[in-house]
Enzyme design. Structure first.
Site, PDB file in Angstrom:
ATOM      1  N   SER A 154      -8.793   0.694   8.654  1.00  0.00           N
ATOM      2  CA  SER A 154      -8.480   0.622   7.227  1.00  0.00           C
ATOM      3  C   SER A 154      -8.032  -0.731   6.710  1.00  0.00           C
ATOM      4  O   SER A 154      -7.890  -0.903   5.497  1.00  0.00           O
ATOM      5  CB  SER A 154      -7.419   1.676   6.873  1.00  0.00           C
ATOM      6  OG  SER A 154      -7.960   2.961   6.966  1.00  0.00           O
ATOM      7  N   LYS A 177       0.838  -1.208   0.000  1.00  0.00           N
ATOM      8  CA  LYS A 177       0.000   0.000   0.000  1.00  0.00           C
ATOM      9  C   LYS A 177       0.874   1.259   0.000  1.00  0.00           C
ATOM     10  O   LYS A 177       1.952   1.284   0.600  1.00  0.00           O
ATOM     11  CB  LYS A 177      -0.894  -0.041   1.237  1.00  0.00           C
ATOM     12  CG  LYS A 177      -1.866   1.117   1.388  1.00  0.00           C
ATOM     13  CD  LYS A 177      -2.673   0.934   2.666  1.00  0.00           C
ATOM     14  CE  LYS A 177      -3.554   2.121   2.975  1.00  0.00           C
ATOM     15  NZ  LYS A 177      -4.292   1.945   4.244  1.00  0.00           N
ATOM     16  N   SER A 180      -8.776   2.756   4.184  1.00  0.00           N
ATOM     17  CA  SER A 180      -8.007   3.298   3.076  1.00  0.00           C
ATOM     18  C   SER A 180      -7.188   2.261   2.322  1.00  0.00           C
ATOM     19  O   SER A 180      -6.458   2.584   1.391  1.00  0.00           O
ATOM     20  CB  SER A 180      -7.065   4.392   3.608  1.00  0.00           C
ATOM     21  OG  SER A 180      -6.165   3.861   4.577  1.00  0.00           O
TER      22      SER A 180
END
Length: 472
Positions: A175, A74, A151
């Site tokens: 997230s 990520k 996220s």
């Protein structure tokens, strides 16, 4: 090879590689072809590694449990040497370039993972969706008008599409668990200090954590075995686990004391579909031999939420200043809510920040007292059944943003404030076939209990064959 990850998790493919039934290059090429095809529809990967960068990833992969498994990291909270970590922001798209891997990424490589790219995230991870202005929205493989959550939505989307068996994810308020719930995946947030965040600091006053989203419980457990542990000088370190986390997935959890919630703490009611999902799960747990009763922890959700706002704003301002290294964001370099958070953070006093951290600690003690009576707290992962794209806006007012945020973090963020482990397990679904994650929280340091319970549920109520059919 095209459908390799349709039928196998990461550990199973690594076993095929070790047995010379498939080759590392064969798996890598097939995975990259699949990822690129999927990404044309999902917009989940921001950067693909190729050429020298990809060859370095192949060379850096160790002979660990995931030898030869492609993996994406990520664009937040983790650095990969030689590339920028954009944090989902136009302002950081090209610099700073990381000189070294972060500690967790280095351990991932030693475990055998071949990093092939970076996955999409909301700007600074502020939104529980993945719709950054820089790079655009990621689509949920279950339905093209829905967000995969955030996220860590980029990672969740490619795993849900079975382009990879697992992918890196981070969690500052939910997230990992939010996109796991919306995409029908397993996602566990570890305890505070279980995985080092070096070289960055404590991250959101200790609320930040990282691991992955995956299609199997054992993959997440084995990855935590590989990356757990501190680095010299870390501000937090979780207690040593008794045995490996993967071993925990192989043993029965025993008879657990499980409390369940019909609504978030401080709320008046919840969607009946989510209440029914909790009730069905509670009955399943009773059938498995656990003691289950309705009970609610005693903490102040308004105070905890306000503390989160203070910590998030202050960290947003500070992180922009530190990463910018003297550069000043232009009028279009940051999204409106990010800019508003940073401006608010600039004015937060030391007194207010310390009070917010003290609220985190008080909340942790209150949950600690609750877990003297119970081993597990059960609820839905989020207080919604789906998340249409555009629901959580980063281009409007703070009030609009916070209204969209509230149901997404109603169950998850308290775990970050308290530092306790929690997981989303894809046990339920809506009438129209969308996944619903169930949220399980345990006392600080008790990831092994969660993994044992998750493996028991995975065996009793398998979910791996439930896959999205539309977008991919």
């Amino acid at each position: 090879m095209k459908d390799l990850f349709e039928a196998h998790d990461a550990l199973a493919v690594a076993e095929l590689i070790r047995g010379r039934k498939v080759g590392v290059r064969e798996v890598l090429d097939a995975s990259l072809n699949r990822l690129r095809a999927v990404n044309d529809k999902l917009n989940a990967i921001t950067d693909f590694y190729d050429g020298e960068l990809l060859e370095k990833s192949v060379a850096a992969a160790g002979d660990g449990p995931f030898h030869g498994i492609p993996f994406v990291v990520k664009q937040l909270m983790a650095d990969c040497a030689g590339t920028p970590t954009t944090v989902g922001s136009r302002f950081f798209a090209k610099e700073p370039v990381a000189a070294n891997d972060s500690a967790a990424v280095a351990r991932m490589r030693r475990a055998g993972l071949v990093i092939v790219g970076r996955s999409n995230t909301s700007e600074f991870g502020l939104a529980p969706t993945t719709e950054p202005a820089f790079g655009g929205a990621t689509v949920n493989p279950w339905r093209a008008d829905l967000s995969p959550g955030g996220s860590s939505g980029g990672s969740a989307a490619v795993v849900a599409a079975r382009a990879l068996p697992m992918a890196h994810a981070t969690d500052g308020g939910g997230s990992i668990r939010i996109p796991a719930s919306l995409c029908g995946l397993f996602g566990l947030k570890p305890s505070r200090g279980r995985i080092s965040l070096a070289p960055i600091g404590e991250t959101l006053a200790g609320a930040g954590a990282q691991l992955c989203v995956s299609i199997s419980v054992r993959d997440s457990a084995a990855l935590l075995d590989a990356v757990a542990g501190g680095e010299p000088g870390d501000p937090y370190r979780a207690p040593e686990a008794e045995g490996s986390f993967r071993e925990a997935t192989r043993r029965a959890p025993g008879r657990l004391r499980i409390a369940f919630l019909r609504k978030p703490v401080g709320w008046q009611s919840m969607d009946p579909a989510l209440v029914a999902a909790v009730e069905r799960t509670a009955k399943r747990l009773e059938v498995l031999g656990h003691h289950v009763e309705e009970a609610m922890p005693d903490y102040d959700p308004a105070a905890t939420g306000a503390a989160f706002g203070t910590v998030m704003c202050a960290n947003t301002f500070t992180n922009i200043q530190v990463r910018a290294n003297g550069r000043v964001p232009g009028p279009h370099d940051l999204e409106p809510v990010t800019r508003l958070y940073a401006e608010k953070g600039r004015g937060i006093s030391a007194h207010d920040y310390i009070r917010a951290v003290q609220t985190f600690h008080r909340t942790g003690r209150q949950l600690g007292a609750f877990f003297e009576r119970f081993d597990i707290l059960l609820s839905p992962t989020i207080a919604r059944t789906s998340l249409p794209l555009g629901t959580v806006r980063m281009d409007g007012s703070l009030e609009e943003y916070e209204e969209g945020l509230a149901p997404m973090v109603a169950f998850t963020s308290v775990c970050n404030a308290a530092g306790v482990p929690a997981m989303s397990v894809p046990l339920e679904g809506t009438e129209d076939g969308l996944p619903i994650g169930l949220h399980f929280v345990a006392r600080y340091g008790a990831e092994a209990t969660l993994f044992s319970l998750a493996a028991q549920l995975e065996q009793a109520h398998p979910w791996r064959d439930r896959r999205p059919g539309g977008v991919t």
